[in-house]
Write a protein that holds these residues in place. Structure first.
Motif, short mmCIF file in Angstrom:
data_model
loop_
_atom_site.label_atom_id
_atom_site.label_comp_id
_atom_site.label_asym_id
_atom_site.label_seq_id
_atom_site.Cartn_x
_atom_site.Cartn_y
_atom_site.Cartn_z
N ALA A 155 0.85 -1.19 0.00
CA ALA A 155 0.00 0.00 0.00
C ALA A 155 0.88 1.24 0.00
O ALA A 155 2.09 1.17 0.30
N GLY A 156 0.28 2.37 -0.31
CA GLY A 156 1.02 3.62 -0.27
C GLY A 156 0.14 4.79 -0.67
O GLY A 156 -0.95 4.61 -1.22
N ALA A 214 -2.60 7.10 -10.26
CA ALA A 214 -3.75 6.62 -9.49
C ALA A 214 -4.40 5.43 -10.16
O ALA A 214 -4.77 4.44 -9.50
N GLY A 215 -4.54 5.49 -11.48
CA GLY A 215 -5.17 4.39 -12.19
C GLY A 215 -4.28 3.17 -12.31
O GLY A 215 -4.72 2.03 -12.09
N GLU A 216 -3.02 3.39 -12.63
CA GLU A 216 -2.10 2.29 -12.88
C GLU A 216 -1.79 1.47 -11.63
O GLU A 216 -1.69 0.23 -11.68
N PRO A 249 -4.35 -1.28 -8.20
CA PRO A 249 -4.37 -2.69 -7.78
C PRO A 249 -3.37 -3.02 -6.67
O PRO A 249 -3.48 -4.06 -6.02
N HIS A 250 -2.41 -2.11 -6.47
CA HIS A 250 -1.42 -2.30 -5.41
C HIS A 250 -1.77 -1.49 -4.16
O HIS A 250 -0.92 -1.31 -3.29
N ASN A 251 -3.00 -1.00 -4.10
CA ASN A 251 -3.46 -0.20 -2.96
C ASN A 251 -2.65 1.08 -2.79
O ASN A 251 -2.42 1.54 -1.66
N ILE A 252 -2.25 1.64 -3.92
CA ILE A 252 -1.54 2.92 -3.89
C ILE A 252 -2.48 4.00 -4.39
O ILE A 252 -3.04 3.90 -5.48
#
Length: 255
Positions: free
Chosen positions: A136-137, A172-174, A177-180
């Motif tokens: 996440a980030g 934000a879009g890319e 999926p990594h909770n960033i």
């Protein structure tokens, strides 16, 4: 527990102005703060202030337009604190000689793009892999009301900050999926040391400008006004917000 308890936060431009206010605010909320600034002395002073208040901080002198320097700064952050949770890209600014497209000297182009867009891009580029490893980030980028309004005659600065907005949305879009999460703040005029030094219309010791006060509802902001928004975006209070552009210009671009 603070809103950023035990989070590791990199803040660029944190030797002064909005970013310095954010560094102290983030530290007060429990973050381990990495103070990034081209001026090492200013960064070290903020580090000392945070540690004197019981917080954890690391000052890293860095030219964010230098890719190797950014990579080294990110590595130093991970080596010292174990990872990266928050990146607040706040370093930037316009040049006094910026001007309309047909009038501006081309020497202004590279400097303005480097500190405002290239630096933001490089910090994101090297911080994101560590956020992915963390699971996440949060990224908070600093754009400007100038990117949303055609009135400012500093066209290169406006273009650079427009690029920051587009970069933010792409990230934000890319990386969702990594909770960033990634969001951008668009400040208006803020009473920083640099802003006061560049103003030729200061009317009193508080730095209020009568002309701006008349132009839009809430006059000139303070660094803490923008730092508070960055704190909100960096914390779980804003967990439903990503890809957003938060305009904080006192209504300047709305009326």
């Amino acid at each position: 527990m603070g809103k950023l308890q035990d989070k590791v936060a990199i803040i660029t431009g944190a030797g002064s102005g909005i970013a310095r206010a954010a560094a102290k605010m983030f530290a007060a909320e429990g973050a381990k703060v990495v103070i990034v600034d081209k001026n090492g002395e200013l960064a070290a002073k903020v580090e000392q202030d945070i540690k004197a208040s019981g917080g954890e901080a690391l000052a890293v002198e860095t030219d964010i337009a230098d890719e190797a320097a950014v990579e080294a700064m990110v590595n130093a952050t991970v080596e010292t604190f174990g990872g990266i949770d928050v990146l607040f890209n706040c370093a930037g600014g316009s040049l006094q000689n910026d001007a309309p497209t047909t009038d501006v000297d081309m020497s202004i182009w590279n400097v303005t793009l480097d500190v405002n867009l290239r630096g933001t891009f490089l910090c994101c580029r090297y911080a994101i892999p560590h956020m992915k490893a963390r699971g996440a980030g949060v990224i908070v980028n600093t754009a400007s009301w100038a990117a949303l309004n055609g009135k400012l005659k500093k066209h290169i600065y406006a273009a650079a900050k427009g690029g920051v907005i587009s970069l933010t949305k792409g990230i934000a879009g890319e990386y969702s999926p990594h909770n960033i999460r990634a969001n951008a703040i668009c400040p208006g005029s803020v009473r920083t040391e640099r802003w006061l030094a560049n103003s030729d219309k200061k009317t009193n010791s508080t730095g209020l400008l009568q002309s701006l006060g008349e132009a839009y509802p809430f006059s000139v902001g303070d660094p803490e006004d923008i730092a508070s928004i960055a704190l909100f975006l960096a914390s779980n209070d804003s967990r439903m917000i990503t890809g957003a552009v938060i305009v904080a210009d006192g209504g300047r671009s709305a009326f």
